[in-house]
Motif scaffolding. Structure first.
Motif, PDB file in Angstrom:
ATOM      1  N   TRP A 151       0.937  -1.183   0.114  1.00 57.54           N
ATOM      2  CA  TRP A 151      -0.241  -0.119  -0.014  1.00 57.54           C
ATOM      3  C   TRP A 151       0.782   1.499   0.094  1.00 57.54           C
ATOM      4  CZ3 TRP A 151      -3.710   1.686   4.589  1.00 57.54           C
ATOM      5  CH2 TRP A 151      -4.641   2.745   4.192  1.00 57.54           C
ATOM      6  N   LEU A 152       1.132   1.866  -1.255  1.00 59.90           N
ATOM      7  CA  LEU A 152       1.985   3.017  -1.261  1.00 59.90           C
ATOM      8  C   LEU A 152       0.991   4.288  -1.295  1.00 59.90           C
ATOM      9  CD1 LEU A 152       4.385   1.486  -3.940  1.00 59.90           C
ATOM     10  CD2 LEU A 152       4.675   1.669  -1.351  1.00 59.90           C
ATOM     11  N   THR A 153       0.037   4.245  -1.966  1.00 52.09           N
ATOM     12  CA  THR A 153      -0.772   5.576  -2.051  1.00 52.09           C
ATOM     13  C   THR A 153      -2.415   5.134  -2.436  1.00 52.09           C
ATOM     14  OG1 THR A 153      -0.915   7.587  -3.329  1.00 52.09           O
ATOM     15  CG2 THR A 153      -0.302   5.426  -4.756  1.00 52.09           C
ATOM     16  N   TRP A 154      -3.219   6.101  -2.429  1.00 54.69           N
ATOM     17  CA  TRP A 154      -4.520   5.907  -2.900  1.00 54.69           C
ATOM     18  C   TRP A 154      -4.527   5.774  -4.692  1.00 54.69           C
ATOM     19  CZ3 TRP A 154      -7.736   8.288  -6.587  1.00 54.69           C
ATOM     20  CH2 TRP A 154      -9.265   8.034  -6.400  1.00 54.69           C
ATOM     21  N   GLY A 155      -5.216   4.786  -4.939  1.00 52.49           N
ATOM     22  CA  GLY A 155      -4.904   4.359  -6.396  1.00 52.49           C
ATOM     23  C   GLY A 155      -6.408   4.593  -7.168  1.00 52.49           C
ATOM     24  N   PRO A 156      -6.591   5.296  -8.272  1.00 55.42           N
ATOM     25  CA  PRO A 156      -7.740   5.473  -9.103  1.00 55.42           C
ATOM     26  C   PRO A 156      -8.182   4.122  -9.465  1.00 55.42           C
ATOM     27  CG  PRO A 156      -6.109   6.951  -9.850  1.00 55.42           C
ATOM     28  CD  PRO A 156      -5.286   6.122  -9.035  1.00 55.42           C
ATOM     29  N   THR A 157      -7.278   2.996  -9.752  1.00 55.33           N
ATOM     30  CA  THR A 157      -7.823   1.875 -10.182  1.00 55.33           C
ATOM     31  C   THR A 157      -7.569   0.655  -9.098  1.00 55.33           C
ATOM     32  OG1 THR A 157      -6.031   1.702 -11.602  1.00 55.33           O
ATOM     33  CG2 THR A 157      -7.826   2.475 -12.967  1.00 55.33           C
ATOM     34  N   LEU A 158      -7.277   1.044  -8.064  1.00 54.95           N
ATOM     35  CA  LEU A 158      -7.018   0.084  -7.100  1.00 54.95           C
ATOM     36  C   LEU A 158      -8.004  -0.643  -6.563  1.00 54.95           C
ATOM     37  CD1 LEU A 158      -4.630  -1.165  -5.303  1.00 54.95           C
ATOM     38  CD2 LEU A 158      -5.183   0.682  -3.478  1.00 54.95           C
ATOM     39  N   LEU A 159      -7.954  -2.125  -6.828  1.00 54.45           N
ATOM     40  CA  LEU A 159      -9.005  -3.196  -6.149  1.00 54.45           C
ATOM     41  C   LEU A 159     -10.528  -2.715  -6.759  1.00 54.45           C
ATOM     42  CD1 LEU A 159      -7.126  -3.961  -2.814  1.00 54.45           C
ATOM     43  CD2 LEU A 159      -7.537  -5.642  -4.893  1.00 54.45           C
ATOM     44  N   LEU A 160     -10.351  -2.496  -7.891  1.00 55.02           N
ATOM     45  CA  LEU A 160     -11.912  -2.239  -8.258  1.00 55.02           C
ATOM     46  C   LEU A 160     -12.638  -3.387  -8.018  1.00 55.02           C
ATOM     47  CD1 LEU A 160     -11.132  -0.069 -11.483  1.00 55.02           C
ATOM     48  CD2 LEU A 160     -11.355   0.516  -9.083  1.00 55.02           C
ATOM     49  N   GLY A 161     -13.736  -3.380  -7.737  1.00 50.60           N
ATOM     50  CA  GLY A 161     -14.581  -4.636  -7.667  1.00 50.60           C
ATOM     51  C   GLY A 161     -15.995  -4.227  -8.028  1.00 50.60           C
ATOM     52  N   GLN A 162     -16.997  -4.825  -7.761  1.00 53.53           N
ATOM     53  CA  GLN A 162     -18.557  -4.914  -8.529  1.00 53.53           C
ATOM     54  C   GLN A 162     -19.492  -4.277  -7.689  1.00 53.53           C
ATOM     55  OE1 GLN A 162     -19.652  -8.417 -10.419  1.00 53.53           O
ATOM     56  NE2 GLN A 162     -17.427  -9.224 -10.675  1.00 53.53           N
ATOM     57  N   ASP A 163     -20.387  -3.645  -8.186  1.00 50.97           N
ATOM     58  CA  ASP A 163     -21.408  -2.832  -7.200  1.00 50.97           C
ATOM     59  C   ASP A 163     -22.520  -4.012  -6.928  1.00 50.97           C
ATOM     60  OD1 ASP A 163     -20.961  -0.243  -7.192  1.00 50.97           O
ATOM     61  OD2 ASP A 163     -21.722   0.202  -8.963  1.00 50.97           O
ATOM     62  N   ILE A 164     -22.634  -3.786  -5.758  1.00 51.37           N
ATOM     63  CA  ILE A 164     -23.883  -4.737  -5.060  1.00 51.37           C
ATOM     64  C   ILE A 164     -25.171  -4.213  -5.299  1.00 51.37           C
ATOM     65  CG2 ILE A 164     -24.698  -5.805  -2.917  1.00 51.37           C
ATOM     66  CD1 ILE A 164     -21.635  -5.160  -2.276  1.00 51.37           C
ATOM     67  N   HIS A 165     -25.284  -2.902  -4.948  1.00 49.81           N
ATOM     68  CA  HIS A 165     -26.798  -2.420  -5.165  1.00 49.81           C
ATOM     69  C   HIS A 165     -27.012  -2.449  -6.794  1.00 49.81           C
ATOM     70  CE1 HIS A 165     -25.080   1.327  -7.335  1.00 49.81           C
ATOM     71  NE2 HIS A 165     -24.150   0.923  -6.723  1.00 49.81           N
ATOM     72  N   HIS A 166     -28.314  -2.588  -6.947  1.00 46.03           N
ATOM     73  CA  HIS A 166     -29.019  -2.820  -8.290  1.00 46.03           C
ATOM     74  C   HIS A 166     -28.545  -3.730  -8.982  1.00 46.03           C
ATOM     75  CE1 HIS A 166     -29.807   1.585  -6.803  1.00 46.03           C
ATOM     76  NE2 HIS A 166     -30.942   1.358  -7.124  1.00 46.03           N
ATOM     77  N   ALA A 167     -27.572  -4.682  -8.452  1.00 49.43           N
ATOM     78  CA  ALA A 167     -27.135  -5.838  -9.191  1.00 49.43           C
ATOM     79  C   ALA A 167     -28.488  -7.097  -9.340  1.00 49.43           C
ATOM     80  CB  ALA A 167     -25.763  -6.290  -8.598  1.00 49.43           C
ATOM     81  N   THR A 168     -28.066  -7.904  -9.856  1.00 46.88           N
ATOM     82  CA  THR A 168     -29.141  -9.064  -9.555  1.00 46.88           C
ATOM     83  C   THR A 168     -28.447 -10.283  -8.895  1.00 46.88           C
ATOM     84  OG1 THR A 168     -30.056  -8.576 -12.106  1.00 46.88           O
ATOM     85  CG2 THR A 168     -30.430 -10.764 -11.294  1.00 46.88           C
ATOM     86  N   LEU A 169     -29.182 -10.660  -8.153  1.00 46.75           N
ATOM     87  CA  LEU A 169     -28.983 -11.762  -7.271  1.00 46.75           C
ATOM     88  C   LEU A 169     -29.679 -13.080  -7.580  1.00 46.75           C
ATOM     89  CD1 LEU A 169     -27.866 -13.229  -4.610  1.00 46.75           C
ATOM     90  CD2 LEU A 169     -29.605 -12.024  -3.278  1.00 46.75           C
ATOM     91  N   GLY A 170     -29.060 -14.062  -7.681  1.00 44.18           N
ATOM     92  CA  GLY A 170     -29.843 -15.473  -7.839  1.00 44.18           C
ATOM     93  C   GLY A 170     -29.815 -16.260  -6.975  1.00 44.18           C
ATOM     94  N   ILE A 171     -30.672 -16.735  -6.331  1.00 44.01           N
ATOM     95  CA  ILE A 171     -30.768 -17.567  -5.189  1.00 44.01           C
ATOM     96  C   ILE A 171     -31.385 -18.974  -5.351  1.00 44.01           C
ATOM     97  CG2 ILE A 171     -32.151 -17.944  -2.893  1.00 44.01           C
ATOM     98  CD1 ILE A 171     -32.074 -14.699  -2.558  1.00 44.01           C
ATOM     99  N   ILE A 172     -30.410 -20.094  -5.281  1.00 50.68           N
ATOM    100  CA  ILE A 172     -30.837 -21.255  -5.556  1.00 50.68           C
ATOM    101  C   ILE A 172     -31.115 -21.775  -4.265  1.00 50.68           C
ATOM    102  CG2 ILE A 172     -29.992 -23.446  -6.452  1.00 50.68           C
ATOM    103  CD1 ILE A 172     -27.924 -22.027  -7.989  1.00 50.68           C
ATOM    104  N   GLY A 173     -32.501 -21.950  -4.246  1.00 49.70           N
ATOM    105  CA  GLY A 173     -33.200 -22.638  -2.893  1.00 49.70           C
ATOM    106  C   GLY A 173     -33.995 -21.688  -2.027  1.00 49.70           C
ATOM    107  N   MET A 174     -35.169 -21.709  -2.166  1.00 46.31           N
ATOM    108  CA  MET A 174     -35.734 -20.511  -1.617  1.00 46.31           C
ATOM    109  C   MET A 174     -36.581 -21.021  -0.417  1.00 46.31           C
ATOM    110  SD  MET A 174     -36.463 -17.260  -1.421  1.00 46.31           S
ATOM    111  CE  MET A 174     -36.145 -16.611  -2.920  1.00 46.31           C
ATOM    112  N   GLY A 175     -35.728 -21.726   0.662  1.00 49.46           N
ATOM    113  CA  GLY A 175     -36.119 -22.084   1.906  1.00 49.46           C
ATOM    114  C   GLY A 175     -36.049 -20.779   2.843  1.00 49.46           C
ATOM    115  N   ARG A 176     -35.795 -21.311   4.105  1.00 48.98           N
ATOM    116  CA  ARG A 176     -35.552 -20.156   5.075  1.00 48.98           C
ATOM    117  C   ARG A 176     -34.455 -19.215   5.110  1.00 48.98           C
ATOM    118  NH1 ARG A 176     -37.432 -25.179   8.306  1.00 48.98           N
ATOM    119  NH2 ARG A 176     -35.252 -25.720   7.468  1.00 48.98           N
ATOM    120  N   ILE A 177     -33.605 -19.900   4.680  1.00 47.20           N
ATOM    121  CA  ILE A 177     -32.053 -19.004   4.560  1.00 47.20           C
ATOM    122  C   ILE A 177     -32.203 -18.267   3.011  1.00 47.20           C
ATOM    123  CG2 ILE A 177     -29.563 -18.999   4.492  1.00 47.20           C
ATOM    124  CD1 ILE A 177     -30.073 -21.653   6.259  1.00 47.20           C
TER     125      ILE A 177
END
Ligand code: GLV
Ligand code: GLV
Length: 329
Positions: free
Chosen positions: A133-159
């Motif tokens: 970790w040397l500095t703040w980086g514009p493209t450091l560890l870019l990930g994916q958004d969670i909000h407004h993304a699509t979640l696929g659930i396999i098994g709609m039981g309690r959990i």
């Protein structure tokens, strides 16, 4: 009155053990690792009740080693793929589990894994520890958004439903596929029922919430990973063998999917030199989704209540095979 004899295969939280000890003549395996098979076969001889963990294989041979007086097997878990329920039922042995109390805790953890993978939390920590970790980086560890993304659930039981409720807070689109056709469940939590191929093709996150059965064994393998988005993240908090580990390794290595976050593995425990651990795009935890102080205590008291009710010949709170008491032979 003679107390019933029980064997407890590990130290469970004290509140549960105290209940068992009050009512039963109790023998407890106190080691950190499970009792070896030969020890278990010997320890169960003559017991009336068994309080077992998901790490114990409770099969017909073990039930026969215990003897015909064995009345109840209380599993300290919601999943009971470690118990041969059919073998227990023909022998008139009640099997119980601990659903409900761990639903929210497990769904919390599945969502934790989803977020940690999407936003590369573990990689961030590794990066700092490695002195990078040397500095703040514009493209450091870019990930994916969670909000407004699509979640696929396999098994709609309690959990699975708990996961869908959490996703609403992040304004996600929630799809689900349920091999047991629990349709109303999904609608209650704002999720849309689709077939498995649609779920795989359209989801940014795929989270597994089915029990391990012969039908769900390796339900996700090479063919399914090919149908997923290259940016997809797989989350498994159910049981390891639902996902084909070798196929997962190849899919993560070849970029067929982006990331996996697993709380359960095949094999389990996962050896430290396993090839999955050589991948940068994976998070693995040692089967701790239900591991909160409060939930593990509730599981212990529930397992104790199930065991004691079964020993008294009463219907326990959570029977897996209630027919043993409803239709005794
Ligand atoms: C844990 O995996 C459980 O089934 O309770
Ligand atoms: C397990 O408790 C489930 O139904 O998801």
């Amino acid at each position: 009155m003679v107390k019933p004899k029980v064997y407890v295969t590990r130290m469970i939280p004290q509140a549960g053990l105290d209940m068992v000890r009050t009512f039963c003549e109790t023998d407890v395996w106190e080691e950190e690792t499970p009792p070896p098979r030969e020890v278990l076969l010997q320890k169960v001889q003559g017991i009336d009740g068994l309080l077992a963990l998901l790490t114990d294989t409770i099969d017909a041979a073990l039930m026969d080693a215990a003897g015909p007086q064995l009345r109840v097997i209380s599993n300290y878990a919601v999943g009971y793929d470690n118990v041969d329920v059919a073998a227990a039922t023909v022998r008139g042995i009640l099997v119980t589990n601990t659903p409900g109390v761990l639903t929210d805790t497990t769904a919390d953890f599945a969502f934790t894994l989803l977020m940690a993978a999407a936003r590369r939390v573990v990689e961030g920590m590794d990066y700092i520890r490695a002195g990078k970790w040397l500095t703040w980086g514009p493209t450091l560890l870019l990930g994916q958004d969670i909000h407004h993304a699509t979640l696929g659930i396999i098994g709609m039981g309690r959990i699975g439903s708990g996961m869908a409720r959490r996703a609403q807070g992040f304004e996600m689109r929630v799809l689900y596929y349920d091999p047991y056709c629990r349709k109303e469940k999904g609608e209650e939590v704002g999720a849309e029922c689709v077939d498995l191929d649609t779920l795989l093709a359209e989801s940014d996150f795929v989270s597994v919430h089915v029990p391990l059965t012969p039908e769900t064994y390796h339900m996700l393998g090479a063919e399914q990973f090919r149908k997923m988005k290259p940016s997809a993240i797989l989350i498994n908090t159910a049981r390891g063998p639902i996902v084909d580990s070798d196929a997962l390794y190849e899919a993560l290595k070849n970029g067929e999917i982006a990331y996996a976050a697993l709380d359960v593995t095949e094999p389990e425990p996962l050896p430290a030199d396993h090839k999955l651990l050589t991948l940068p795009n994976i998070i693995i935890c040692p089967h701790i989704a239900s591991a909160s102080v409060i939930t593990r205590t509730k599981m212990a008291t529930m397992a104790a209540e199930n065991l004691i009710a079964g020993l008294k010949g009463e219907m326990p709170p959570y029977p897996v095979n209630p027919e043993v008491l409803l239709h005794p032979k």
